[in-house]
Design a protein around this motif. Structure first.
Motif, PDB file in Angstrom:
ATOM      1  N   PRO A  46      51.713  23.803  46.916  1.00 25.06           N
ATOM      2  CA  PRO A  46      50.212  23.420  46.976  1.00 25.06           C
ATOM      3  C   PRO A  46      49.954  22.372  45.615  1.00 25.06           C
ATOM      4  N   PRO A  47      49.138  21.489  45.884  1.00 27.07           N
ATOM      5  CA  PRO A  47      48.871  20.567  44.758  1.00 27.07           C
ATOM      6  C   PRO A  47      48.357  21.358  43.866  1.00 27.07           C
ATOM      7  N   PRO A  48      48.446  21.001  42.342  1.00 24.21           N
ATOM      8  CA  PRO A  48      47.697  21.780  41.408  1.00 24.21           C
ATOM      9  C   PRO A  48      46.195  21.740  41.552  1.00 24.21           C
ATOM     10  N   PRO A  49      45.559  22.674  40.975  1.00 21.55           N
ATOM     11  CA  PRO A  49      43.879  22.409  40.987  1.00 21.55           C
ATOM     12  C   PRO A  49      43.626  21.075  40.121  1.00 21.55           C
ATOM     13  N   SER A  50      42.604  20.539  40.689  1.00 21.74           N
ATOM     14  CA  SER A  50      42.424  19.251  39.858  1.00 21.74           C
ATOM     15  C   SER A  50      41.819  19.908  38.677  1.00 21.74           C
ATOM     16  N   ALA A  51      42.204  19.124  37.306  1.00 21.30           N
ATOM     17  CA  ALA A  51      41.872  19.256  36.184  1.00 21.30           C
ATOM     18  C   ALA A  51      40.208  19.035  35.968  1.00 21.30           C
ATOM     19  N   LYS A  52      39.664  19.964  35.158  1.00 14.52           N
ATOM     20  CA  LYS A  52      38.295  19.480  34.843  1.00 14.52           C
ATOM     21  C   LYS A  52      38.178  18.182  33.971  1.00 14.52           C
TER      22      LYS A  52
END
Length: 201
Positions: free
Chosen positions: A85-91
């Protein structure tokens, strides 16, 4: 017993089967040979006294055996590993005067400009308000504090440390939202008492 015409017909059929199997790449499965008993029937013909019949039967049986052996060697391919799964989008990084403006030079006094920068950092943080609007609010707060303390005194500097904490601390950050959305005017925020600023909602 078959007559000569029937035997020739069977020979031609076996030869045709052999040639078709080789030319088209048709693979005979072991289960199919058992189900139809074709392997048993053709196998008996390998010892037929008529050479054409026995040769055709031998060639066909040989081809079928090779197909069966090849099928046993084929391994079932492993299912491809599902993609990670794609890494969570960085803040997005927190905003600051240095990030938004590089430097602030609103007054001719570096101390005052530094306090405006401090207020900008306290207000901007994660806001989506335009840079110019945040800078205007920070400038108004600084001017009000400067007027109250009649210069860049010790009390003036201490006041900005207090205001900055009130804007950034998680328990009192409501003041940041209030100033940014206009719920409280910047001048009034600058004049709030320490008790009001540090009151936890």
């Amino acid at each position: 017993k078959w007559n000569a015409t029937e035997l020739k017909g069977h020979v031609r059929q076996m030869q045709k089967l052999t040639e078709e199997s080789v030319r088209t790449g048709v693979v005979v499965k072991e289960s199919l040979l058992r189900e139809t008993r074709a392997g048993l029937a053709v196998g008996k013909l390998r010892s037929h006294p008529i050479k054409n019949v026995s040769d055709a039967a031998k060639e066909l049986v040989k081809q079928w055996k090779q197909d069966v052996e090849d099928a046993k060697q084929v391994r079932v391919p492993m299912a491809p590993k599902p993609p990670s799964p794609p890494p969570p989008s960085a803040k997005p990084p927190l905003r600051s005067a240095k990030r938004d403006l590089t430097s602030i030079k609103v007054t001719d006094d570096p101390i005052r400009d530094k306090c405006i920068e401090l207020m900008y950092d306290g207000l901007a943080l994660d806001s989506d308000l335009a840079t110019e609007e945040i800078l205007a609010l920070a400038t108004i707060i600084e001017a009000a504090v400067f007027e109250t303390h009649e210069g860049t005194t010790t009390e003036y500097k201490a006041r900005f440390r207090t205001l900055f904490v009130a804007l950034r601390h998680k328990d009192t950050s409501r003041w940041r939202d209030a100033v940014l959305n206009g719920a409280i005017e910047a001048e009034r925020f600058a004049a709030l008492s320490l008790a009001d600023l540090m009151q936890i909602s």
